[in-house]
Design an enzyme around this catalytic site. Structure first.
Site, PDB file in Angstrom:
ATOM      1  N   GLY A 160     -74.342   0.546 -36.462  1.00 13.60           N
ATOM      2  CA  GLY A 160     -73.979  -0.008 -34.623  1.00 13.60           C
ATOM      3  C   GLY A 160     -76.185   0.098 -34.904  1.00 13.60           C
TER       4      GLY A 160
ATOM      5  CG  HIS B  84     -63.317  15.476 -48.455  1.00 13.77           C
ATOM      6  ND1 HIS B  84     -63.318  16.456 -49.132  1.00 13.77           N
ATOM      7  CD2 HIS B  84     -64.290  14.304 -48.657  1.00 13.77           C
ATOM      8  CE1 HIS B  84     -64.408  16.355 -49.683  1.00 13.77           C
ATOM      9  NE2 HIS B  84     -65.434  15.077 -49.615  1.00 13.77           N
TER      10      HIS B  84
ATOM     11  NE  ARG C 156     -64.159  12.089 -51.395  1.00 18.88           N
ATOM     12  CZ  ARG C 156     -65.625  11.380 -50.479  1.00 18.88           C
ATOM     13  NH1 ARG C 156     -65.207  10.825 -49.418  1.00 18.88           N
ATOM     14  NH2 ARG C 156     -66.612  11.521 -50.522  1.00 18.88           N
TER      15      ARG C 156
END
Lengths: 247, 636, 219
Positions: free
Chosen positions: B45, B266, B330
């Protein structure tokens, strides 16, 4: 675990505030301090009371949102730790824990424990950037930066902008915050072309925002979650003197 | 409606260049008459807002935090990948493209992924120019390290605070444009709905959080950069206020949602210790470079870890994946941990953790070396748990972390609503079914700095003559009234249960059925359970305070209402995908030794969902692999 | 007049006063010598000071320094109070900073009171001739030693003098190192050396100034 919270309640910035007592049981030592406040808030909702407004976001000590005065210290009883990293095991069963918002003229209270720290943003707007547009960069390794320089820049760049330095300072000085940002950029070759301008404009804004002047109590250094040293302020002073007298 | 991904013609390495040379341009005089709304001030952003403003557009940027500098990009620890090949270890754009595509288990577009790798090198140049104090070698050149799932060193880093340093650079560039009055920054403003007029996004309805005031903002294009939605699990590594409301509202207004169930879990977060817990703290993946992961071989072993002899320890990652060992990607590491925990070998109070042990590394390299590399992480661990990890192993546990899924976007990052863009983590673009470590900062930055500013003109050029209709248009009043009614409704229920209570319940269902491993029966049950939660929520929620003041409880409830609906879609998506790929592991589709079985014959597409009056309609974006042949993703 | 300027004035004048105090305490050592030596040496020394052109200039600088130091410190304290606004109900600042650093204003006020009384007793009598006339010694120098000796045999005065050297010590300990930082000395290792020097300096001065009247009293 049972504690009594004494928490600053204030409806809005121009309202009168006061400390209000809340006794709460059923906490565990593994809870973070903010989770204990969450827990308290849930019980308030069930009692049909308004929740205590406090700020927090990442809850891992990096975003800088949280920050309250706990038992007379910014971010609580430990050195160099953000409020969200304080756990209830730091308190004893039966303790009274006094929680107040940051106090500084430049940080008006928004509600309860929430303060307005936009003064920091306005200081940043006065030059805490490198004026270069996206797309104009040269190859990264074209600028060599000695490791020591990059490391010392990183030391101060680590500032999380929480405002604890201001809150703990008896003068409400923002010198640690401002110096950290100035030194981060002015140490690096990329930041040097605008170094003097940045320094003068940011420090001018700092004064306009009604932050006090630093008298080196060093309280800020002790409370800063990013462990920024007050030598950063001295370095800013050196840069200021250099900018003023030697151009 | 057919999905048009708008992939440019030409060879893979020419596509982006071809696109740029053919896309429409806008002259500077016209740019200053065009307004763009950017929702979110994270790396995507802030990067987009600053760059668009530099190009001459008028930008309004919103964030719910008190300052743009606090967006959750700040918390990324490890680093950012770039195909610079500074280490001379055989890295290249192609290899990075391949690693990312394979890492994502071949569920993303070749063209997008290639562009990601292609733009990574200039991005590092950009951040260095902006004053990011990346780690350096003594000679002054940039340093690199390696990260899970790849065999080259292409990760750039600034201690364990890379995300923070990149975000602060983006925030500084944003501040520069705020000062230049090209960006109006509106912190403490949360976007609650999108205004779509004649099929085009023309504005947003926003709640000012400090006063509760509902405001309208109009623009010629709307860019969503709102980040991930893993707080749907309640316990995640995300910031406490991260939410999916803006994208969910966009979805309900017509933006298709792609692969919502692709969520990365994770492997190295700190385990949950109680129900009151609000979030899970991530410990950097880099710890797996020197730490060894194990559980006791004996079930329910109550001995202290240091009392368990070597031959009674199960180093399960090394056992199952000898070539990658503790550095397995992961999704694989998380799933392996879950498998052991579910089998009764979990450790810690709630038996929900595994050990990450540095004993061998300390013996081999010395305590000083470990301290130098991970000192800050060990300190952080001790701050949170009170345990000294130099003396006993850390306890870690998988935690919801990243949303690969998000609003479906084409090559230009536009959603299925014209003029509505989604950038950064909130879109589904480059990562496929699993994201590689240190690719998140990369994707979010590239979307914001490099891609969107080059693609948005292609749409806005057509809007120059039209101009946005302004906030007086009746559609603004209509949407605003809906938002207000929604808020009133929540406040008026005055039931018996708190928002957190509902959130915990939702989180448990999602974590159980729609996280590391899923199955048909569980997902079907989960959908029923979540529908029940939704029903109860709207009958029994209790929110105190009013809507005309700062009211954090109301904010939470509004976000949760959207999470509940999103959760249903996530389960629907997971249920529909009868294969195992990347982070999406369906128990029915695995080999005998528990490895994922992908089904390219039937599922070589992205599941794209259209919202339709409370129900979801599936569209398929077929994936074509022109340059790379999908292979079995093996890390053995 | 910005905040850097105000702080720099306080720091620079403070450092100048630190140098002066060093000279002053050295001269005071003469007072502990055997009386005959002490009297002639002390009087000769003070006569030299009074008659030197250079020292007169320095003296004026000294007066100005004290005034600027006090006035600017006052302005800074006032402005800082204003910046802080509302105080915390509970503040455990002893846990994060030294007591002296939090109370420089109070310490400074005590020192200022001391300086005024001190000046009335010595400077006003010797230089301005206010009060009892001061005699001369055998060498014809004004007998400042006699003035000192008499005062230092007044137990109240000795008590007052010696006790007020404590705040001086605290003030100097924080002031010296801070002045350097204000003026831009930021070398990290240097700063820890500086902290030690400040402590030693403050100890020498407060103990030195404080103990001499007591020794003289018992002489």
């Amino acid at each position: 675990m049972k504690v009594t919270f004494k928490i600053w309640r204030q409806e809005q910035s121009d309202a009168k505030g006061a400390l209000k007592s809340y006794e709460i049981d059923g906490l565990s030592e593994d809870m973070s301090f903010l989770e204990a406040l969450d827990f308290l808030n849930e019980s308030l909702v069930l009692k049909n009371e308004k929740v205590i407004a406090f700020e927090s976001d990442c809850r891992e000590g990096i975003c800088g949102s949280c920050g309250v005065f706990i038992n007379g210290r910014a971010h609580g009883p430990h050195d160099n730790m953000a409020t969200c990293q304080v756990h209830m095991r730091s308190f004893k069963d039966g303790d009274t824990i006094v929680v107040e918002p940051w106090r500084a003229g430049a940080f008006p209270i928004v509600k309860d424990l929430v303060v307005d720290r936009s003064a920091f943003d306005r200081i940043i707007e006065q030059g805490a950037y490198i004026t270069a547009k996206t797309g104009t960069a040269a190859e990264a390794n074209a600028i060599l930066i000695p490791k020591e320089v990059a490391d010392s820049s990183m030391d101060v760049a680590a500032c999380i902008g929480c405002g604890a330095c201001v809150a703990t300072c008896k003068n409400a000085s923002a010198a640690l915050f401002v110096s950290a940002k100035i030194n981060h950029l002015n140490k690096l070759p990329q930041g040097q072309p605008e170094g003097h301008k940045r320094l003068l404009e940011m420090t001018t804004q700092m004064e306009l925002e009604n932050f006090g002047s630093c008298t080196f109590t060093a309280a800020c250094e002790m409370e800063c979650p990013a462990e920024i040293s007050i030598s950063s302020i001295a370095e800013m002073n050196a840069r200021y003197i250099k900018a003023k007298f030697f151009g | 409606m057919t999905l048009n991904s708008k992939i440019p013609e030409g060879k893979l390495e020419d596509k982006w260049r071809n696109y740029q040379s053919e896309s429409r341009l806008i002259n500077p005089a016209n740019k200053k008459n065009l307004n763009i709304i950017v929702v979110g001030s994270g790396l995507a952003g802030a990067g987009a807002a600053a760059t668009l403003a530099e190009l001459g557009y008028q930008v309004q940027c919103f964030c719910y935090q008190d300052s743009a500098r606090r967006a959750h990009s700040v918390a990324a620890q490890g680093g950012i990948n770039a195909a610079k090949n500074y280490q001379h270890d055989g890295d290249s754009v192609w290899r990075m493209f391949y690693d990312t595509l394979k890492g994502g288990d071949f569920r993303s577009r070749e063209a997008n992924t290639y562009r990601l790798a292609e733009l990574s090198a200039p991005l590092i140049d950009h951040f260095v120019q902006q004053g990011v104090p990346f780690a350096r070698e003594y000679g002054g050149v940039l340093a690199n390290r390696s990260f899970g799932g790849v065999q080259v060193q292409r990760t750039f880093y600034a201690r364990g605070q890379t995300g923070q340093q990149l975000l602060l650079a983006a925030y500084s560039q944003l501040s520069k444009m705020i000062r230049a009055k090209k960006v109006a920054m509106l912190p403490r403003h949360e976007v609650l709905d999108i205004v779509v007029i004649n099929g085009k996004a023309k504005g947003v309805i926003v709640r000012e959080l400090s006063t509760g005031q509902i405001k309208r903002f109009a623009a010629d294009a709307v860019v969503l950069a709102t980040g991930g939605y893993s707080r749907v699990f309640r316990l995640s590594t995300l910031a406490i206020n991260c939410n999916g409301s803006a994208i969910w509202k966009a979805h309900k207004r017509g933006a298709f949602f792609a692969a919502p169930s692709f969520t990365q879990i994770h492997p190295t977060a700190l385990p949950q210790t109680s129900d009151a817990q609000s979030k899970l703290t991530l410990m950097s993946e880099s710890l797996r470079n020197d730490g060894r992961i194990w559980v006791p071989k004996k079930k329910d072993d109550k001995r202290k870890p240091i009392d368990i002899p070597e031959d009674e320890r199960d180093y399960y990652l090394e056992r199952r994946y000898p070539s990658f060992g503790n550095l397995a990607p992961r999704d694989i590491a998380s799933r392996a941990a879950k498998e052991r925990i579910d089998a009764g070998h979990g450790v810690g109070q709630l038996k929900n953790a595994v050990y990450l042990d540095f004993k061998h590394a300390i013996t081999k390299l010395g305590k000083a070396a470990i301290e130098d590399k991970y000192g800050n992480l060990f300190t952080m661990y001790e701050k949170i748990t009170g345990i000294n990890a130099y003396q006993e192993p850390m306890k870690i546990s998988p935690a919801a972390h990243f949303s690969m899924g998000g609003l479906w976007v084409d090559y230009e990052l536009m959603t299925t609503i014209l003029g509505l863009y989604a950038i950064g983590e909130c879109n589904y673009s480059d990562h496929g079914a699993n994201r590689l470590g240190a690719n998140s900062l990369l994707q979010t930055s590239i979307d914001g700095y490099f891609i969107l500013p080059n693609t948005i003109n292609n749409y806005l050029e057509g809007e120059i003559g039209e101009k946005h209709p302004g906030v007086e248009h009746p559609e603004f009043a209509h949407v605003e009234n809906e938002v207000k009614a929604h808020i009133k409704k929540i406040l008026h229920i005055n039931g018996n249960r708190t928002t957190d209570d509902f959130h915990r319940e939702l989180g448990k269902v999602m974590w159980q059925e729609c996280a590391m491993s899923r199955n048909k029966q569980g997902l079907e049950l989960a959908i029923l359970q979540i529908k029940e939660i939704k029903e109860q929520f709207w009958n029994d929620i209790k929110v105190t305070g009013t809507d005309t003041e700062m009211n954090p409880e109301l904010e939470k409830a509004l976000r949760l209402a959207d999470f509940i609906e999103l959760a249903i879609l996530m389960c629907t998506d997971a249920l529909q995908r009868d294969e195992s790929c990347g982070a999406h592991f369906r128990e029915e589709y695995q080999t005998e030794d528990g490895e994922a079985v992908r089904n390219d014959a039937d599922f070589n597409f992205v599941s794209v969902w259209e919202y339709h009056a409370g129900d979801f309609k599936l569209h398929k974006e077929m994936l074509e692999f022109e340059y790379v042949k999908p292979t079995v993703r093996s890390y053995k | 007049m910005n905040l850097f300027f105000r702080k720099s004035i306080v720091a620079a004048t403070g450092l100048f006063l630190c140098i002066f105090l060093m000279v002053h305490v050295s001269a005071n050592i003469i007072l502990v010598f055997p009386e005959a030596t002490a009297r002639s040496l002390y009087n000769a020394y003070s006569t030299t000071l009074r008659e030197s052109m250079l020292i007169s200039i320095v003296a004026y600088l000294l007066y100005l320094s004290i005034i600027f130091h006090v006035v600017y410190a006052g302005i800074i304290t006032y402005k800082n109070r204003n910046s802080k606004g509302v105080q915390n109900t509970i503040n455990h600042n002893k846990e994060n900073s030294s007591w002296a650093s939090q109370n420089m204003g109070v310490l400074g006020m005590l020192i200022l009171i001391f300086i005024i009384i001190h000046l009335v007793n010595f400077w006003a009598r010797v230089k301005l001739g206010i009060g009892e006339t001061v005699g001369t010694d055998m060498a014809g120098n004004i007998d400042v030693y006699e003035v000192t000796f008499t005062l230092f045999h007044n137990p109240y005065y000795v008590l007052f003098y010696s006790i007020l050297m404590l705040p001086l010590g605290f003030h100097l300990h924080h002031g010296l190192k801070s002045a350097f930082k204000t003026l831009g000395f930021y070398h990290k290792k240097g700063l820890s050396v500086l902290a030690k020097i400040s402590l030693i300096y403050a100890l020498i001065l407060s103990v030195g100034f404080g103990i001499i009247p007591i020794i003289v009293y018992f002489k």
